[in-house]
Design an enzyme around this catalytic site. Structure first.
Site, mmCIF file in Angstrom:
data_model
loop_
_atom_site.group_PDB
_atom_site.id
_atom_site.type_symbol
_atom_site.label_atom_id
_atom_site.label_comp_id
_atom_site.label_asym_id
_atom_site.label_seq_id
_atom_site.Cartn_x
_atom_site.Cartn_y
_atom_site.Cartn_z
ATOM 1 N N LYS A 13 40.904 3.809 51.703
ATOM 2 C CA LYS A 13 40.229 5.088 51.956
ATOM 3 C C LYS A 13 41.220 6.155 52.435
ATOM 4 O O LYS A 13 41.211 7.272 51.943
ATOM 5 C CB LYS A 13 39.112 4.912 53.002
ATOM 6 C CG LYS A 13 38.023 3.939 52.593
ATOM 7 C CD LYS A 13 36.884 3.913 53.592
ATOM 8 C CE LYS A 13 37.245 3.389 54.959
ATOM 9 N NZ LYS A 13 37.614 1.953 55.009
ATOM 10 N N ARG A 88 29.463 4.711 59.630
ATOM 11 C CA ARG A 88 29.704 3.280 59.541
ATOM 12 C C ARG A 88 28.479 2.471 59.973
ATOM 13 O O ARG A 88 28.518 1.245 59.936
ATOM 14 C CB ARG A 88 30.851 2.915 60.478
ATOM 15 C CG ARG A 88 32.170 2.581 59.767
ATOM 16 C CD ARG A 88 33.129 2.199 60.860
ATOM 17 N NE ARG A 88 34.351 1.596 60.450
ATOM 18 C CZ ARG A 88 35.487 2.252 60.224
ATOM 19 N NH1 ARG A 88 35.507 3.542 60.243
ATOM 20 N NH2 ARG A 88 36.586 1.585 59.947
ATOM 21 N N ARG A 127 50.133 -3.707 56.130
ATOM 22 C CA ARG A 127 50.124 -2.235 56.213
ATOM 23 C C ARG A 127 51.018 -1.747 57.357
ATOM 24 O O ARG A 127 50.987 -2.278 58.452
ATOM 25 C CB ARG A 127 48.675 -1.794 56.436
ATOM 26 C CG ARG A 127 48.479 -0.324 56.489
ATOM 27 C CD ARG A 127 47.061 0.042 56.166
ATOM 28 N NE ARG A 127 46.076 -0.377 57.160
ATOM 29 C CZ ARG A 127 44.787 -0.100 57.056
ATOM 30 N NH1 ARG A 127 44.318 0.553 56.010
ATOM 31 N NH2 ARG A 127 43.948 -0.492 57.983
ATOM 32 N N ARG A 155 49.345 -0.791 63.012
ATOM 33 C CA ARG A 155 48.180 -0.509 63.855
ATOM 34 C C ARG A 155 47.821 -1.754 64.661
ATOM 35 O O ARG A 155 47.906 -2.864 64.149
ATOM 36 C CB ARG A 155 46.997 -0.102 62.974
ATOM 37 C CG ARG A 155 47.001 1.348 62.618
ATOM 38 C CD ARG A 155 45.967 1.693 61.586
ATOM 39 N NE ARG A 155 44.640 1.128 61.833
ATOM 40 C CZ ARG A 155 43.571 1.427 61.094
ATOM 41 N NH1 ARG A 155 43.685 2.279 60.092
ATOM 42 N NH2 ARG A 155 42.415 0.901 61.356
ATOM 43 N N ARG A 166 36.761 -6.945 61.803
ATOM 44 C CA ARG A 166 36.412 -5.667 61.161
ATOM 45 C C ARG A 166 35.650 -5.896 59.861
ATOM 46 O O ARG A 166 34.737 -5.140 59.530
ATOM 47 C CB ARG A 166 37.687 -4.844 60.924
ATOM 48 C CG ARG A 166 38.260 -4.288 62.229
ATOM 49 C CD ARG A 166 39.698 -3.874 62.082
ATOM 50 N NE ARG A 166 39.854 -2.716 61.232
ATOM 51 C CZ ARG A 166 41.004 -2.392 60.631
ATOM 52 N NH1 ARG A 166 42.071 -3.162 60.778
ATOM 53 N NH2 ARG A 166 41.073 -1.326 59.884
HETATM 54 P P1 AMP Z 1 39.646 3.035 60.543
HETATM 55 O O1 AMP Z 1 40.907 3.779 60.749
HETATM 56 O O2 AMP Z 1 38.617 3.823 59.794
HETATM 57 O O3 AMP Z 1 39.850 1.668 59.946
HETATM 58 O O4 AMP Z 1 39.014 2.790 61.997
HETATM 59 C C1 AMP Z 1 39.701 2.041 62.982
HETATM 60 C C2 AMP Z 1 38.765 1.619 64.103
HETATM 61 O O5 AMP Z 1 38.216 2.796 64.730
HETATM 62 C C3 AMP Z 1 37.550 0.825 63.668
HETATM 63 O O6 AMP Z 1 37.837 -0.564 63.543
HETATM 64 C C4 AMP Z 1 36.586 1.115 64.815
HETATM 65 O O7 AMP Z 1 36.949 0.390 65.972
HETATM 66 C C5 AMP Z 1 36.859 2.579 65.096
HETATM 67 N N1 AMP Z 1 36.009 3.470 64.273
HETATM 68 C C6 AMP Z 1 36.435 4.332 63.296
HETATM 69 N N2 AMP Z 1 35.401 4.987 62.747
HETATM 70 C C7 AMP Z 1 34.289 4.529 63.375
HETATM 71 C C8 AMP Z 1 32.900 4.794 63.254
HETATM 72 N N3 AMP Z 1 32.425 5.659 62.340
HETATM 73 N N4 AMP Z 1 32.048 4.128 64.082
HETATM 74 C C9 AMP Z 1 32.501 3.266 65.005
HETATM 75 N N5 AMP Z 1 33.794 2.934 65.164
HETATM 76 C C10 AMP Z 1 34.690 3.572 64.366
#
Ligand code: AMP
Length: 214
Positions: A13, A88, A127, A155, A166
């Protein structure tokens, strides 16, 4: 163009959003990037989010919803935006709808990047990102130039254990949001397996050259 990129962690994404924002000239709004920024800045929101993120858990809806709704009300989003990583959960999707309705605007498309679970762990654990440019690399699939390899970072939630958590959360909390958009004719399914360029072509094909979702 108001759109959402949805898909499992590691589906690409962030990579695709970075490519698409140039084509459609809209801001890329990544809830994950915003939360990581808040953690780094040490804000109260960041301190709350950090605990959940490290464990691969979702940050509570009440924290994330306010942050995103405020962001999409900013002037640079008046002509559109690309949401990446939000919504999400079903309450997040409902809150987004309410906010868009209040602003008298509508979503144009929800692009679902589909990647099978067995490919995800490999993608996520390899990554790495460049803290200076934000560019995302992969040790196997998109190796970084040797001269910057030393400064790349991983990360905290890109470990195998957090990745499993996740993925579980994705199937339990996020996948149920997909039918919600499919029923409204907004969903565009895109095969996320392949090189970033191949996937970008597929996304562009479903969105159309002028951003008119087809
Ligand atoms: P991402 O970079 O989108 O993979 O997000 C990394 C982490 O941020 C996720 O594993 C969640 O812990 C948190 N996170 C990001 N977006 C959301 C969301 N819309 N709702 C809840 N937690 C989020």
């Amino acid at each position: 163009m108001r759109m959402i990129l949805i898909g499992p962690p590691g589906a690409g994404k962030g990579t695709q959003a970075a490519n698409l924002v140039n084509t459609y000239a809209i801001p890329h709004i990544s809830s994950g990037d915003m939360l990581r920024g808040a953690v780094k800045a040490g804000t109260e929101l960041g301190k709350t989010a950090d605990r959940y993120m490290k464990a691969g858990d979702l940050v509570p809806d009440e924290v994330v919803i306010g942050m995103i709704i405020e962001r999409i009300a900013a002037p640079d989003c008046s002509k559109g935006f690309m949401l990446d990583g939000f919504p999400r959960t079903q309450p997040q999707a409902a809150a987004l709808d309410t906010a868009l309705k209040a602003a008298n605007v509508e979503l144009d498309a929800v692009v679902l990047l589909e990647v099978p679970d067995e490919l995800i762990v490999d993608r996520i654990t390899g990554r790495r990102s460049d803290p200076e440019t934000g560019t995302i690399y992969h040790l196997k699939f998109k190796p970084p130039p040797a001269e910057i390899a030393d400064r790349l970072v991983q990360r905290k939630d890109d470990t195998a254990a957090a990745c499993e958590a996740r993925l579980d959360k994705y199937h339990r909390d996020t996948a149920p949001v997909i039918p919600y958009y499919a029923e409204r004719g907004l969903l565009r399914r895109v095969d996320g397996v392949g090189s970033p360029d191949e996937v970008l072509l597929r996304i562009s094909a479903v969105l159309g050259p002028q951003g008119q979702a087809s």
